[in-house]
Design an enzyme around this catalytic site. Structure first.
Site, PDB file in Angstrom:
ATOM      1  N   LEU A   1      -7.257  -3.027  -4.782  1.00  0.00           N
ATOM      2  CA  LEU A   1      -6.537  -3.987  -5.712  1.00  0.00           C
ATOM      3  C   LEU A   1      -7.532  -5.048  -5.965  1.00  0.00           C
ATOM      4  CD1 LEU A   1      -3.344  -4.251  -3.760  1.00  0.00           C
ATOM      5  CD2 LEU A   1      -3.872  -2.844  -6.042  1.00  0.00           C
TER       6      LEU A   1
ATOM      7  N   LYS B   1       5.255  15.905  -2.807  1.00  0.00           N
ATOM      8  CA  LYS B   1       5.698  15.607  -4.205  1.00  0.00           C
ATOM      9  C   LYS B   1       5.267  16.460  -5.374  1.00  0.00           C
ATOM     10  CE  LYS B   1       4.608  11.639  -7.409  1.00  0.00           C
ATOM     11  NZ  LYS B   1       4.041  10.537  -7.466  1.00  0.00           N
TER      12      LYS B   1
ATOM     13  N   ILE C   1      -2.900 -12.075   7.864  1.00  0.00           N
ATOM     14  CA  ILE C   1      -2.622 -12.202   6.294  1.00  0.00           C
ATOM     15  C   ILE C   1      -1.831 -10.731   5.925  1.00  0.00           C
ATOM     16  CG2 ILE C   1      -3.934 -11.713   4.192  1.00  0.00           C
ATOM     17  CD1 ILE C   1      -6.050 -13.376   5.351  1.00  0.00           C
TER      18      ILE C   1
ATOM     19  N   GLY D   1      -8.322  -4.380   5.631  1.00  0.00           N
ATOM     20  CA  GLY D   1      -7.871  -3.138   6.214  1.00  0.00           C
ATOM     21  C   GLY D   1      -6.611  -2.690   5.689  1.00  0.00           C
TER      22      GLY D   1
ATOM     23  N   THR E   1      -4.897  -0.054   2.499  1.00  0.00           N
ATOM     24  CA  THR E   1      -5.355   1.507   2.160  1.00  0.00           C
ATOM     25  C   THR E   1      -6.778   1.571   1.848  1.00  0.00           C
ATOM     26  OG1 THR E   1      -3.014   1.735   1.557  1.00  0.00           O
ATOM     27  CG2 THR E   1      -4.452   3.497   0.940  1.00  0.00           C
TER      28      THR E   1
ATOM     29  N   THR F   1      -1.222   5.669  -9.387  1.00  0.00           N
ATOM     30  CA  THR F   1      -2.748   5.835  -9.605  1.00  0.00           C
ATOM     31  C   THR F   1      -3.519   4.995  -8.758  1.00  0.00           C
ATOM     32  OG1 THR F   1      -2.420   4.547 -11.735  1.00  0.00           O
ATOM     33  CG2 THR F   1      -2.758   6.933 -11.760  1.00  0.00           C
TER      34      THR F   1
HETATM   35  C1  LIG Z   1       4.306  -2.855  -6.347  1.00  0.00           C
HETATM   36  C2  LIG Z   1       3.121  -1.919  -5.895  1.00  0.00           C
HETATM   37  C3  LIG Z   1       3.376  -0.484  -5.842  1.00  0.00           C
HETATM   38  C4  LIG Z   1       2.278   0.366  -5.793  1.00  0.00           C
HETATM   39  N1  LIG Z   1       2.680   1.881  -5.675  1.00  0.00           N
HETATM   40  C5  LIG Z   1       1.711   2.531  -5.431  1.00  0.00           C
HETATM   41  C6  LIG Z   1       1.924   4.168  -5.453  1.00  0.00           C
HETATM   42  O1  LIG Z   1       3.231   4.354  -5.437  1.00  0.00           O
HETATM   43  N2  LIG Z   1       0.944   4.724  -5.274  1.00  0.00           N
HETATM   44  C7  LIG Z   1      -0.443   4.369  -5.486  1.00  0.00           C
HETATM   45  O2  LIG Z   1      -1.415   5.293  -5.271  1.00  0.00           O
HETATM   46  N3  LIG Z   1      -0.551   3.255  -5.416  1.00  0.00           N
HETATM   47  C8  LIG Z   1       0.469   1.965  -5.459  1.00  0.00           C
HETATM   48  N4  LIG Z   1       0.096   0.931  -5.623  1.00  0.00           N
HETATM   49  C9  LIG Z   1      -1.398   0.382  -5.363  1.00  0.00           C
HETATM   50  C10 LIG Z   1      -1.682   0.599  -3.686  1.00  0.00           C
HETATM   51  O3  LIG Z   1      -0.586  -0.071  -3.146  1.00  0.00           O
HETATM   52  C11 LIG Z   1      -2.945  -0.165  -3.579  1.00  0.00           C
HETATM   53  O4  LIG Z   1      -3.940   0.375  -4.280  1.00  0.00           O
HETATM   54  C12 LIG Z   1      -3.309   0.101  -1.950  1.00  0.00           C
HETATM   55  O5  LIG Z   1      -2.165  -0.413  -1.073  1.00  0.00           O
HETATM   56  C13 LIG Z   1      -4.648  -0.620  -1.572  1.00  0.00           C
HETATM   57  O6  LIG Z   1      -4.518  -1.967  -1.451  1.00  0.00           O
HETATM   58  P1  LIG Z   1      -5.543  -2.829  -0.839  1.00  0.00           P
HETATM   59  O7  LIG Z   1      -6.200  -2.095   0.274  1.00  0.00           O
HETATM   60  O8  LIG Z   1      -6.909  -3.077  -2.031  1.00  0.00           O
HETATM   61  O9  LIG Z   1      -5.043  -4.170  -0.757  1.00  0.00           O
HETATM   62  P2  LIG Z   1      -4.207  -4.614   0.624  1.00  0.00           P
HETATM   63  O10 LIG Z   1      -3.168  -3.856   0.783  1.00  0.00           O
HETATM   64  O11 LIG Z   1      -3.747  -6.080   0.042  1.00  0.00           O
HETATM   65  O12 LIG Z   1      -5.081  -5.179   1.658  1.00  0.00           O
HETATM   66  C14 LIG Z   1      -6.017  -6.306   1.673  1.00  0.00           C
HETATM   67  C15 LIG Z   1      -6.681  -6.482   2.886  1.00  0.00           C
HETATM   68  O13 LIG Z   1      -7.692  -7.612   2.876  1.00  0.00           O
HETATM   69  C16 LIG Z   1      -7.463  -8.354   4.135  1.00  0.00           C
HETATM   70  N5  LIG Z   1      -7.565  -9.795   3.895  1.00  0.00           N
HETATM   71  C17 LIG Z   1      -7.473 -10.547   2.666  1.00  0.00           C
HETATM   72  N6  LIG Z   1      -7.916 -11.730   2.891  1.00  0.00           N
HETATM   73  C18 LIG Z   1      -8.693 -11.707   4.056  1.00  0.00           C
HETATM   74  C19 LIG Z   1      -9.319 -12.534   4.781  1.00  0.00           C
HETATM   75  N7  LIG Z   1      -9.712 -13.725   4.248  1.00  0.00           N
HETATM   76  N8  LIG Z   1      -9.865 -12.603   5.751  1.00  0.00           N
HETATM   77  C20 LIG Z   1      -9.824 -11.074   6.476  1.00  0.00           C
HETATM   78  N9  LIG Z   1      -9.128 -10.239   5.829  1.00  0.00           N
HETATM   79  C21 LIG Z   1      -8.450 -10.543   4.632  1.00  0.00           C
HETATM   80  C22 LIG Z   1      -5.906  -8.220   4.320  1.00  0.00           C
HETATM   81  O14 LIG Z   1      -5.569  -8.517   5.837  1.00  0.00           O
HETATM   82  C23 LIG Z   1      -5.684  -6.543   4.020  1.00  0.00           C
HETATM   83  O15 LIG Z   1      -6.086  -5.951   5.370  1.00  0.00           O
HETATM   84  C24 LIG Z   1       0.940  -0.108  -5.554  1.00  0.00           C
HETATM   85  C25 LIG Z   1       0.822  -1.467  -5.791  1.00  0.00           C
HETATM   86  C26 LIG Z   1       1.875  -2.343  -5.877  1.00  0.00           C
HETATM   87  C27 LIG Z   1       1.602  -3.756  -6.138  1.00  0.00           C
END
Ligand SMILES: Cc1cc2nc3c(=O)[nH]c(=O)nc-3n(C[C@H](O)[C@H](O)[C@H](O)COP(=O)(O)OP(=O)(O)OC[C@H]3O[C@@H](n4cnc5c(N)ncnc54)[C@H](O)[C@@H]3O)c2cc1C
Length: 502
Positions: A334, A82, A46, A16, A18, A345
């Protein structure tokens, strides 16, 4: 032909952040009239990466798909507007340039503007001919410019926002449309012993969540796509050596700028993202060239306001998942791979993965051709973005640090080498296969990073010098006059989308 019995009926999204909530919001909107159950599993203990606060203009298409009211969305996410990114000290210390979201000048007789600018001897900075760049520099903003005697001009913009508030906003949107949220930690993935397809997620509390189709939004770990399905990972860290970041918000010390700032540092770079209630900061660096303590010291030395939270250390491996869609699981966010955040991006990659998934949405047969097509286009998209980001590092003249020397002398992908060579020799830029970054983006960075063409398009010579002088002066004046009529960025926010509280 698909019949009812082979249609997907249950979708499970793991995560949950982005990625998870963008996916849930989009699917709940698109499948509103169909009886598909969507369940999202996340673990508050987490948490999420809680970064990803700068976007590119394509996000407006995503908002449009959801039917969001833009001002309401800004108000609820502490958002600002932006117009581009400023790169400070990237080419060499003391230099700065913008990568704006709008065009330079105007094409004339079918020839891109910059060829005329080159022919004219680059007498004024390229930025002077770009509305978005000059508005950014002046701290101005308006979504649509309406000037007497001219058609309305849509300004090219994106947003900065609070990442946690954004996920929360989308969560409300998705839950209102029937998405079921389950809190808890997933412990195991149950696979069919014969087909290897995912059957269910086994939760720590013993609950079993079954579905036809799984979307892995579990973040860097890729709990389904990698830990269970072993998709494989292609490592690109030899081209993009930054592998860590420390993020920390601070108090704002000035009105929010309508652009992101990226400031080169000895072993990486630092971002500044202005929101309504704070400034997001982060130092992205290569752990090969600097340790975490020194990286934090650099961040603190350059942070403009008082810190508002503890530093958040993030580690990653740059690259892409070899098969972001494998069997009945697609990785989005990610979990599908990561290119560092230099050109904002990450969220765009989530958005394009969602639209690719929607156009190739499967039935329970999970046709191999569908999966291959999805994976082929995902891979192409990431490679094109990768090349664009590498360009910023490769074309530097910084003499002050080993990190920059490495980047300057590293061997780059042939696709990028060819692009640089074409521009250097002819001033030409080709946008290949509808790649994300347009000619404007490539031009901004090639020019900003000090790559100068040896010639320009021969057709630019068709304009006599006097006519060209007048034309360029007119285009520059139009930009200056338009910017003069725009309201200040902070004023626009105050009158249209001020957040209720911090
Ligand atoms: C340093 C940094 C800067 C960034 N800056 C930008 C930016 O400026 N612009 C941009 O477009 N993108 C940026 N990004 C990328 C962006 O942050 C991600 O693409 C976006 O936040 C998506 O993350 P996610 O949802 O894939 O992962 P996460 O935010 O890590 O979410 C993972 C989810 O999975 C859940 N989860 C994990 N393990 C379990 C489990 N065992 N059981 C149940 N739930 C679990 C967690 O609780 C969480 O809800 C950046 C990334 C980084 C690392």
């Amino acid at each position: 032909m698909t019949n009812n019995s082979s249609a997907i009926q249950r979708i499970c999204i793991l995560g949950g952040g982005t990625a998870g909530w963008m996916t849930a919001a989009a699917l709940s909107k698109v499948f509103a009239e169909q009886s598909i159950q969507i369940e999202l599993v996340e673990s508050e203990s987490i948490g999420t990466v809680s970064v990803g606060e700068a976007t590119i203009p394509q996000i407006r298409a995503f908002n449009h798909l959801l039917g969001l009211d833009e001002m309401d969305f800004i108000r609820h996410t502490q958002g600002t507007f932006k117009l581009g990114i400023e790169f400070i000290d990237w080419y060499k210390p003391g230099t700065a340039y913008l990568h704006p979201f709008g065009p330079y000048g105007a094409n004339m007789a079918g020839v891109p503007f910059h060829h005329y600018w080159l022919k004219h001897g680059c007498q004024r900075p390229l930025e002077d001919y770009c509305l978005e760049a000059m508005a950014a520099r002046a701290g101005k903003f308006i979504p649509v410019l309406k000037r007497a005697g001219a058609p309305p001009r849509q300004v090219n913009y994106a947003f900065h926002f609070d990442a946690v508030a954004y996920a929360d906003y989308l969560r409300k949107f998705a839950e209102q449309r029937g998405v079921k949220r389950s809190e808890g930690r997933m412990q195991n993935v149950v696979l069919d012993p014969v087909t290897g397809f995912v059957q269910a997620l086994l939760m720590q509390n013993g609950q079993k969540i079954e579905a036809d189709f799984f979307i892995d939004c579990s973040g860097f770990k890729g709990l389904i796509i990698e830990k269970a399905l072993h998709s494989g990972f292609e490592d690109w860290s030899h081209w993009l050596p930054c592998d860590r970041a420390i993020a920390q918000p601070c108090a704002a010390t000035e009105a929010p700028k309508p652009y992101t700032q990226s400031i080169a540092q000895a072993a990486g770079w630092q971002w500044r993202i202005p929101l309504q209630n704070r400034v997001g900061n982060g130092h992205v660096y290569s752990s090969h060239y600097v340790d975490d303590d020194e990286a934090l010291r650099v961040l603190h030395n350059t942070m403009l306001g008082a810190p508002l939270a503890e530093p958040n250390l993030l580690r990653w491996q740059t690259g892409r998942r070899r098969e972001p869609w494998k069997k009945n699981c697609v990785a989005i966010g990610l979990s599908a791979g990561f290119l560092e955040p230099l050109e904002s991006t990450g969220i765009q990659l989530i958005q394009s993965a969602i639209s690719r998934l929607l156009s190739l949405f499967p039935d329970k047969s999970f046709a191999a051709e569908t999966i291959d097509t999805y994976n082929r286009y995902s891979s192409l998209e990431m490679e094109q973005i990768r090349d664009f980001i590498i360009l910023h590092y490769k074309a530097n003249e910084r003499q002050d640090a080993d990190f920059w020397r490495y980047c300057r002398t590293m061997k780059v992908p042939d696709s990028l080498k060819d692009k640089i060579q074409l521009y250097r020799q002819t001033g030409r830029i080709f946008r290949e296969n509808n790649e994300l970054f347009s000619e404007i983006s490539w031009l901004s960075v090639l020019n900003g990073q000090g790559i100068f063409p040896e010639s320009y398009h021969p057709l630019a010579d068709q304009f006599p010098a006097a006519k060209l002088d007048a034309q360029l002066a007119m285009l520059q004046q139009q930009v200056a006059d338009s910017v003069a009529e725009m309201p200040g960025h902070a004023d626009f926010i105050a009158h249209n989308c001020q957040a209720n509280s911090s």
